[in-house]
Design an enzyme around this catalytic site. Structure first.
Site, mmCIF file in Angstrom:
data_model
loop_
_atom_site.group_PDB
_atom_site.id
_atom_site.type_symbol
_atom_site.label_atom_id
_atom_site.label_comp_id
_atom_site.label_asym_id
_atom_site.label_seq_id
_atom_site.Cartn_x
_atom_site.Cartn_y
_atom_site.Cartn_z
ATOM 1 N N GLU A 248 80.305 -13.023 -10.448
ATOM 2 C CA GLU A 248 80.935 -13.678 -10.315
ATOM 3 C C GLU A 248 79.925 -14.882 -9.768
ATOM 4 O O GLU A 248 79.501 -15.224 -9.405
ATOM 5 C CB GLU A 248 81.379 -13.006 -8.973
ATOM 6 C CG GLU A 248 82.324 -11.916 -10.003
ATOM 7 C CD GLU A 248 82.856 -11.462 -8.894
ATOM 8 O OE1 GLU A 248 83.991 -9.693 -8.399
ATOM 9 O OE2 GLU A 248 82.310 -10.772 -7.660
ATOM 10 N N GLY B 282 85.725 -1.900 0.770
ATOM 11 C CA GLY B 282 85.305 -0.942 -0.559
ATOM 12 C C GLY B 282 85.842 -1.203 -1.962
ATOM 13 O O GLY B 282 85.332 -2.028 -2.407
ATOM 14 N N GLY B 283 87.361 -1.512 -1.551
ATOM 15 C CA GLY B 283 88.445 -1.953 -2.982
ATOM 16 C C GLY B 283 88.086 -3.478 -2.704
ATOM 17 O O GLY B 283 88.498 -4.222 -1.742
ATOM 18 N N ASP B 284 87.671 -3.785 -4.026
ATOM 19 C CA ASP B 284 86.484 -5.329 -3.968
ATOM 20 C C ASP B 284 86.879 -6.062 -5.440
ATOM 21 O O ASP B 284 86.779 -6.990 -5.549
ATOM 22 C CB ASP B 284 85.751 -5.947 -3.376
ATOM 23 C CG ASP B 284 84.449 -5.054 -3.907
ATOM 24 O OD1 ASP B 284 84.696 -4.475 -5.151
ATOM 25 O OD2 ASP B 284 83.205 -5.971 -3.551
#
Lengths: 355, 355
Positions: free
Chosen positions: B63, B232-234
């Site tokens: 990214e 953590g959820g990314d």
């Protein structure tokens, strides 16, 4: 097997890039680079393509140009600030990164100011081999700034161009261009008007740098059979050719969604027919189809060309040694223990290891 | 006045970043960095914001995260490859660049693997100061990978957290986390289940790394008054919390267009109400408004945080000397004469200057 020194990324500085180019030889570099560029255009459909991501400000633009072929990922950082020359800076500077898609680790960081100049010129020359008349020998070169000599060298190395007609609103730029090209073996004439430069030219290259709509070429200046290589118009609001020329030409572009915003064709309707150049390189679409046709390569520079350039430079590194290694990636002994790396460094700083 | 050495860009290597952090001190670094992060969130409306530009592949993602406040431009390159630990590599590595908007020249290149770990933790702690109950003293830390100790340090340095309850599916990760934090002065207990870790916790931090939908927390585990810091959820397809928890929580995010794609709230309707955290920092929106409210900071990491981190590092460089200078920008004597620079280098190579 885990490779050693995972933290190190090869870096090609400006000096190392110059030395690499000079050791390979400018002509050979341009020819080999052109092969990489053409090869990647032929693989067009394998690339993940997005238009560049631009951040505009009052005086210029900063852009990121990413792409990937599924095995390698590359991006270029490039700025465009026409006023920079007033403060002794370059209008355009750039650097780029190549990375391994499988693990995301960068494998090359390189200056790309010089490399972009070379890849832009190489791309123009490759396109001209498909679009200019076969016997093209004379090129008008309008706009004699930083890109001009690279265009001249690439056309001399890759096409049959042997004579140059230079024109710039600043005559000293033309003189500098001629002086820089003195040893290349081209027949060079400096012209006092753009009209004089294009008279009898087989190829017309426009490479001016103003960030504004300009009309470097008007319709009456372009005769049948000419190939126009329009390099300078490359952002919204910046064009070089009169609209009427575009309407008489068969237009070839790199990536149409980007060129419709940035190229000469921003002057045309959004559905005006254009041909993406990869279709010509792969034989899917015709290039030049008649002696009288006017062809136009509306070049704005696309991410795959930078990708090809980085890939080419990388292929030449191990043989030449023109790079250094940067400690750019954290490489803890235990991958999940990033914080522990910091602690071990702290211990190291407190108790220097004895020799 | 034209500054000298326009070609040189300060570079902070991994080693120099570690030395910079250690010289300043981890706690002071986190506190000062948090101030820069909060300051930039308060200036939110001045930033040019785009969601990150992601290139996904089978095993991960690369990214680019750009942003600008009109004076400086910054971007971060970051990868995420969960499988990397198998080959001794980091799941996430990163580097970043800060540039001057006026002329487009880079002014800093820095490693950002360590720096991202610090800025993620500092952002979490700043958010918790507005969202956690004032008397919060115990934090459950679920997922004891590379980010865990940084979260612990940031909460210890910036909030009243004094006790940690660790849980990881891999007990050795928890043991390593406790060992690494031995000197910080926190009361640390390793738990054998997530349920045990969250019991009595005022703050629950989730920082697991699997690239998949997971349910680290179920609804019955979260009592009233808790602040959840979900780190953590990314990315799309990667979440940690059961949907029911989200429905009971007041949700705070960095930049909602990005978080709706990447965060825990990808599980909710696209118009589910969330509050951007800058509105809390500026006082436009309330943070915690009752003792029993469940607050959730759905953190995915935003470009302004990296911008703040680079800006902070740059502000510390001249005093500490922890950088080198890279010959990264072509700097010809005459700005338009890029090709001439190549010729002069050629002459130099042929005739070495005598000492």
């Amino acid at each position: 097997m885990v490779p050693e020194n995972l933290n190190l990324v090869p870096f090609v500085s400006v000096e190392n890039m110059m030395d690499l180019v000079l050791e390979i030889g400018i002509d050979t570099f341009l020819r080999e680079l052109a092969e990489f560029i053409e090869e990647d255009f032929r693989r067009w459909e394998r690339f993940d393509k997005t238009a560049r991501i631009a951040s505009h400000s009052a005086d210029g633009v900063i852009e990121l140009m990413p792409t990937s072929d599924g095995r390698l990922y590359g991006f270029k950082y490039v700025n465009g600030h026409p006023k920079n020359t007033r403060s002794g800076r370059q209008t355009v500077t750039a650097f780029g990164v190549l990375a391994d898609v499988d693990n995301g680790y960068p494998v090359l960081l390189a200056e790309m100011t010089i490399l972009t100049a070379l890849r832009t010129a190489a791309t123009s020359a490759v396109a001209a081999r498909y679009l200019a008349r076969r016997e093209s020998a004379t090129m008008a070169l309008i706009g004699n700034g930083a890109q001009s000599e690279f265009q001249a060298r690439a056309f001399a190395a890759l096409t049959g161009v042997r004579a140059l007609r230079l024109y710039d609103t600043d005559p000293s730029a033309s003189r500098r261009c001629r002086r820089n090209l003195a040893d290349v073996g081209l027949d060079i004439r400096i012209c006092s008007t753009a009209e004089e430069a294009v008279e009898g030219a087989d190829v017309i290259t426009t490479a001016t740098a103003d960030k504004q709509y300009a009309t470097i070429l008007t319709d009456n200046m372009v005769g049948p059979g000419v190939h126009i290589n329009a390099v300078g118009g490359d952002c919204p609001g910046k064009t070089e050719l009169h609209r009427d020329i575009l309407l008489r030409s068969d237009i070839f572009v790199e990536y149409s969604p980007q060129t419709r915003v940035e190229g000469e064709i921003q002057q045309l309707a959004p559905d005006h027919p254009v041909t993406e150049i990869w279709r010509v390189f792969t034989g899917v679409a015709p290039g030049r189809s008649s002696e009288s046709q006017i062809t136009l390569f509306d070049s704005v520079g696309f991410a795959t060309e930078d990708f090809s350039a980085l890939r080419y430079v990388r292929s030449k590194l191990s043989g030449t040694g023109h790079y250094t290694e940067l400690d750019m990636l954290a490489d803890p002994d235990e991958p999940r223990d990033l914080y522990g790396m910091l602690l071990r460094r702290e211990a190291q700083r407190r108790e220097p290891v004895e020799a």
